[in-house]
Structures are given as structure tokens and as C-alpha cells.
Motif scaffolding. Structure first.
Motif, PDB file in Angstrom:
ATOM      1  N   ILE A 193      42.441  27.372  51.888  1.00  0.00           N
ATOM      2  CA  ILE A 193      42.124  27.401  50.450  1.00  0.00           C
ATOM      3  C   ILE A 193      43.450  27.457  49.678  1.00  0.00           C
ATOM      4  O   ILE A 193      44.245  28.371  49.886  1.00  0.00           O
ATOM      5  CB  ILE A 193      41.248  28.635  50.106  1.00  0.00           C
ATOM      6  N   TYR A 228      46.080  27.950  46.523  1.00  0.00           N
ATOM      7  CA  TYR A 228      46.204  28.837  45.351  1.00  0.00           C
ATOM      8  C   TYR A 228      45.714  28.135  44.088  1.00  0.00           C
ATOM      9  O   TYR A 228      45.110  28.763  43.206  1.00  0.00           O
ATOM     10  CB  TYR A 228      47.681  29.235  45.228  1.00  0.00           C
ATOM     11  N   LEU A 286      42.475  28.802  42.270  1.00  0.00           N
ATOM     12  CA  LEU A 286      42.274  30.055  41.524  1.00  0.00           C
ATOM     13  C   LEU A 286      42.961  30.026  40.153  1.00  0.00           C
ATOM     14  O   LEU A 286      42.764  30.934  39.352  1.00  0.00           O
ATOM     15  CB  LEU A 286      42.856  31.262  42.290  1.00  0.00           C
ATOM     16  N   ALA A 305      38.599  34.471  41.043  1.00  0.00           N
ATOM     17  CA  ALA A 305      38.399  34.862  42.438  1.00  0.00           C
ATOM     18  C   ALA A 305      36.917  34.885  42.746  1.00  0.00           C
ATOM     19  O   ALA A 305      36.100  35.106  41.853  1.00  0.00           O
ATOM     20  CB  ALA A 305      39.000  36.251  42.674  1.00  0.00           C
ATOM     21  N   ILE A 326      35.548  30.057  41.776  1.00  0.00           N
ATOM     22  CA  ILE A 326      36.804  29.306  41.891  1.00  0.00           C
ATOM     23  C   ILE A 326      36.510  27.799  41.884  1.00  0.00           C
ATOM     24  O   ILE A 326      35.345  27.373  41.927  1.00  0.00           O
ATOM     25  CB  ILE A 326      37.622  29.727  43.141  1.00  0.00           C
ATOM     26  N   SER A 343      34.473  34.408  52.134  1.00  0.00           N
ATOM     27  CA  SER A 343      35.438  33.657  51.309  1.00  0.00           C
ATOM     28  C   SER A 343      35.711  34.379  50.000  1.00  0.00           C
ATOM     29  O   SER A 343      36.832  34.318  49.468  1.00  0.00           O
ATOM     30  CB  SER A 343      34.912  32.259  50.996  1.00  0.00           C
ATOM     31  N   CYS A 344      34.696  35.057  49.456  1.00  0.00           N
ATOM     32  CA  CYS A 344      34.923  35.802  48.207  1.00  0.00           C
ATOM     33  C   CYS A 344      35.871  36.974  48.450  1.00  0.00           C
ATOM     34  O   CYS A 344      36.724  37.280  47.614  1.00  0.00           O
ATOM     35  CB  CYS A 344      33.592  36.283  47.638  1.00  0.00           C
ATOM     36  N   THR A 359      38.253  37.027  50.704  1.00  0.00           N
ATOM     37  CA  THR A 359      39.628  36.550  50.936  1.00  0.00           C
ATOM     38  C   THR A 359      40.254  35.952  49.671  1.00  0.00           C
ATOM     39  O   THR A 359      41.435  36.175  49.411  1.00  0.00           O
ATOM     40  CB  THR A 359      39.684  35.533  52.103  1.00  0.00           C
ATOM     41  N   THR A 360      39.463  35.235  48.870  1.00  0.00           N
ATOM     42  CA  THR A 360      40.069  34.716  47.628  1.00  0.00           C
ATOM     43  C   THR A 360      40.334  35.873  46.657  1.00  0.00           C
ATOM     44  O   THR A 360      41.299  35.834  45.888  1.00  0.00           O
ATOM     45  CB  THR A 360      39.201  33.631  46.951  1.00  0.00           C
TER      46      THR A 360
END
Ligand code: FAD
Length: 456
Positions: free
Chosen positions: A379, A381, A384, A395, A399, A414-415, A417-418
Motif C-alpha cells: 500500500i 503512502y 493516504l 486512514a 483511503i 488493512s485498517c 496497518t494504514t
């Protein structure tokens, strides 16, 4: 005229007779079922109408006009995270651990968002498959939370080597989120709903929130929008798209270990719901119709209709041979909104890129596979970072991804980690005194790795 004594007057009379303490103890004991000594009697005070300035909206010429008014600043912070779901929780912990003043605002009274309040208990996509091997992509703050839950009996299942997609107990998860937020030193505002933003020219400078104390502001150097619905970036005028998606309502069934599976199967019922750490409970997903998650009339209608249909379904189950002992333990305190607004970021991550496992120079996290059967997807940057708006990062489930990737991107892993990445990036921007889009990516990647994140 007959005058009935109120509780306060009665206490005054009783204490004059030397009986006040005994009475107030008794009253508290009645309330909580256990004796409490020296329990305080609630004091009341008259609030003169002049103590707080009032700026009511006025009806003028058929329009409701909100007058201009100064707002009290409740806090000034370096990083402000709005929304305490999986993404916001991870963002706040990561930012605070990176050493900046961090504040978190959440509209409800607990953390976890859809994970805990929505009773969506299965953390899908915690792993991917690389060269035939199961690889854990959910690491860092989110994984630490799940690891800490393994030390509590009955708090999590499938969080172990060789397993994937853990399921956690909602109360244990809330408890552990509280612990980690507290330990990290995050300043928390619960029961506060962010309703607007504070702008200085084109730059975001903070938010305006509503609470029982009225409307106040928080000023921040960087804001992480982890509301799931992009409330902050939308209010700040950032480019975004809006999607309709299935809105459901999850519920939990109790006594599932006392149901007769064979009898239920004969009646055509093969499953009572999904696994939970508690053997007697299962959670039941509900897809619901695809509709506008931002339309409050629609949310109201669905909340009540879903609850009614769940109630009827459970009553039907209880009449089915084998299901007599089942009961409706709980409907989710939060309606199951899946997707609403998506940020228009500097990079729109596509499904094609994800399935190819395309690597990016600015990779900040790796998404997993729903069934741990395919490769992880880096993913960037840029997913974001808003195209134009400064001082904000998105986040979690809002995103920037294309339509086909939504189903993967919105999963809890994923939520987490982002969210972790957004919090770390926001902290770096504060420390480097630059805009989030200007931070040095290698420094961000090093910080994330130092904080345990997996970047491939
Ligand atoms: C019915 C349903 C079933 C699902 N099933 C699964 C599953 O089995 N496995 C899986 O991995 N994922 C599942 N998901 C997806 C997953 O639960 C969510 O996508 C994920 O929780 C999103 O995390 P988030 O932090 O981005 O947002 P959310 O979990 O939505 O959290 C957002 C937080 O922000 C707060 N907030 C919002 N607006 C404001 C505001 N204006 N001011 C202050 N606070 C605000 C909210 O109260 C909430 O706490 C499901 C989702 C739904 C709805």
C-alpha cells in the motif's frame, strides 16, 4: 398545599435527626446492590442563565441562521486523530509512541469502531501467501493488540503461528485498546462528535466538535481522518468520491452451545453464525441493502428495520426444534456501514496493482489475502495523502483505492496497518516541521519497521 419532600429535603431533615448518613448509605446500596460507605450524595446547583454565553441559531426570513461565535479551544496538540476505530486506534498509538503530543476524538464511549461496536469480530486479511508460505502482514500496533489478547483467557482465537484471521472478543478488545491508548499517553476525548474543521487559509488547523458541553475546537498540526466516512476531509473540502454500499446490522446469539445442531440441520439451518472466543456465543453478519451511508433518514430506517428482522429471526429460531434455548444476546450498538466517502489521494491504488503485488517506493503497509491464498499487496503512502489539502492524512476504510479493491481495503487488518502508518507519518511531519506530503519516505519506513510494521 400538599408538599412532597424531595430526596434532598428528606436528607436534610434526617441529618438534623442524626440519621442522614445511614439513609444516604442505604440509598446507594439499593442502587448498586452492595453497601458503600461514605458515598457522596449528588449535589445540585442552580445554573444562572448568564454563566455560559449562548449563541442559538435564529429563524430569520424562513431560514435558520447560525450566528458567528467564538469557540473555546479544548486542546492544542501535535497530532489529532479523529475516530477511534481500528485505524484511529493504531494511528493514535503509533503517533504517541513516536514522541509527539497526540489527541484522539471519538463520538462513542469506546474504541474499536466496527470491530467492537459493530460486532464485526473476525480480523480478515491478517496474512498473505508468499511462495507457498503463510506470511503475517498484520504486524505492528494491531498485531501487538491481538498478541496481548492471547494472554487473556477467552479473548481471542486463531492468533497463533500457522493460523490466520483471528477473532477477538469485543469487550476484551475494547479493554486492551484502552490499556494501549493509556500507556501510549494519548489524550482522549470520548463522547465527542467532530462536526466541522478549523481552517487557516487553505490549511487545516483543527476540528470543531460537539459534546454535552457544547461546541468546542481542538487545534492540531496534523489531523488523521480515521472516521471511516471521511468526515474531516469532506468538511475541509478535499476532493473525494462517495459510494453506496451494503449497510447491515450484526447481532450475537447466546446459548449456541446448547442448540441441537442435528435437529436444526433437519430444519434447514446449517449455521448459527461465526465463531467467537466464547463457546456459547456466535456473531451473525448481515449484508443489507446498498444505500447512502450519509443519509440519516436512511440510517434511521435501516437501524430499526434490521433490528426488527433480527428479532423476528431469533424468535423463529427459538420455535425451531433444536433452537429453543437460543436467545438474542445483543444487536450491535453501531450500524454496519461498510463504505461511504473515499479520499482522492495522490495515488489511487488499484485492484490490478494489488493482485500483481506491485511494489512502491513509498510502501507503508502490506494488505493481506482474505483467505490467505494470494500474495500480499503493498500500500503506497500516496493512498493516504490528499491531492491538495495539507495537514491531513486519511486512514482505514476511507483511503484512496479503486472500486474493485474496496472489499480488500476495508477489512480490519488493512485498517489497522494504514492507521499505524498514518499515525507514524503524522508524527514525522510534526517533528520535521513539514507538510505530511513532504516527509522523507525512508525515515517513515524506518520508523514503521522500528515500530514492528511489515512493509514486505
Ligand atoms: C456488517 C459489516 C461486516 C464486516 N465484516 C468484516 C469481517 O468479517 N472482517 C473484517 O476484517 N472486516 C469486516 N468489516 C469491515 C471492517 O469492520 C471495517 O471496514 C473497519 O472496522 C473499518 O475501520 P476504520 O477504523 O476505518 O473505521 P470504523 O471501524 O468505521 O471506525 C471509525 C470510528 O470513527 C468514529 N467516528 C466516525 N465519525 C466520527 C466523527 N465525526 N467524530 C468522531 N468520531 C467519529 C466512529 O464512531 C468509529 O469509532 C465489516 C463491516 C461491516 C459494516
Amino acid at each position: 398545599m400538599k408538599h412532597t419532600l424531595n430526596r434532598r429535603e428528606l436528607l436534610r431533615l434526617l441529618s438534623a435527626a442524626g440519621l442522614g448518613a445511614a439513609f444516604s448509605r442505604r440509598a446507594v446500596a439499593d442502587e448498586i446492590g452492595t453497601a458503600v460507605t461514605n458515598a457522596p450524595v449528588p449535589e445540585s446547583k442552580l445554573v444562572p442563565s448568564s454563566t455560559r454565553p449562548r449563541y442559538p441559531a435564529v429563524l430569520s426570513g424562513g431560514k435558520v441562521i447560525q450566528p458567528e461565535r467564538p469557540l473555546a479551544v479544548a486542546a492544542e496538540t501535535d497530532v489529532l486523530v479523529v475516530g477511534g476505530g481500528p485505524a484511529g486506534f493504531a494511528a493514535a498509538v503509533a503517533a504517541a509512541r513516536a514522541g509527539v503530543r497526540t489527541t484522539l476524538v471519538e463520538r462513542y464511549g469506546y474504541f474499536g469502531g466496527q470491530w467492537t461496536g459493530g460486532l464485526v469480530l473476525l480480523v480478515i486479511s491478517s496474512h498473505a501467501r508468499e511462495n507457498g508460505q503463510l506470511v503475517k502482514v498484520l504486524r505492528g500496533v494491531g498485531d501487538e493488540l491481538l498478541e496481548r489478547l492471547t494472554r487473556i483467557d477467552g479473548a481471542v482465537v486463531n492468533q497463533a503461528p500457522g493460523r490466520h484471521n483471528p477473532t477477538s472478543d469485543p469487550e476484551a478488545t475494547k479493554f486492551m485498546m484502552d490499556e494501549m491508548i493509556r500507556e501510549a499517553g494519548v489524550k482522549v476525548f470520548l463522547h465527542c462528535w467532530v462536526a466541522d474543521v478549523v481552517m487557516e487559509g487553505a490549511a487545516l488547523r483543527g476540528v470543531v466538535f460537539e459534546s454535552k458541553a457544547g461546541r468546542q475546537a481542538i487545534l492540531a498540526r496534523v489531523v488523521v481522518d480515521a472516521t471511516g466516512d471521511g468526515d474531516v476531509f469532506a468538511a475541509a473540502g478535499a476532493e473525494h468520491e462517495q459510494r453506496l454500499h451494503a449497510i447491515g446490522l450484526v447481532h450475537r446469539l447466546g446459548n449456541t452451545d446448547r442448540a441441537d445442531a442435528a435437529q436444526l440441520k433437519e430444519a434447514g439451518i446449517r449455521s448459527l453464525g461465526a465463531l467467537e472466543p466464547l463457546p456459547s456465543v456466535k456473531w451473525v453478519n448481515l449484508r443489507g441493502p446498498s444505500t447512502d451511508c450519509l443519509d440519516v433518514a436512511e440510517l434511521t430506517r435501516l437501524e430499526m428495520e434490521h433490528r426488527r428482522s433480527i428479532w423476528k429471526r431469533v424468535q423463529q429460531l427459538r420455535k425451531t426444534p433444536g433452537g429453543e434455548k437460543l436467545f438474542l444476546l445483543q444487536t450491535a450498538p453501531q450500524l454496519g456501514v461498510r463504505i461511504s466517502r473515499l479520499l482522492a489521494g495522490t495515488h489511487q491504488l488499484t485492484y490490478a496493482e494489488a493482485r500483481q503485488g506491485r511494489k512502491f517506493p513509498d510502501t507503508i503497509a502490506v494488505g493481506g489475502a482474505q483467505n490467505a491464498q494470494h500474495i500480499g499487496w503493498p500500500i503506497p503512502y500516496g493512498a493516504l495523502v490528499p491531492r491538495k489539502l495539507d495537514n491531513l492524512l486519511a486512514a482505514g476504510r476511507c483511503i484512496c483505492v479503486d472500486e474493485k479493491l474496496i472489499e480488500d481495503m476495508r477489512l480490519i487488518a488493512s485498517c489497522l496497518t494504514t492507521g499505524h502508518a498514518a499515525g507514524a507519518a503524522a508524527a514525522l511531519a510534526v517533528q520535521a516541521r513539514c507538510r505530511p506530503r513532504e516527509i522523507e519516505i525512508p525515515r517513515l519506513q524506518k520508523l514503521l519497521r522500528d515500530q514492528g510494521a511489515y512493509l514486505g
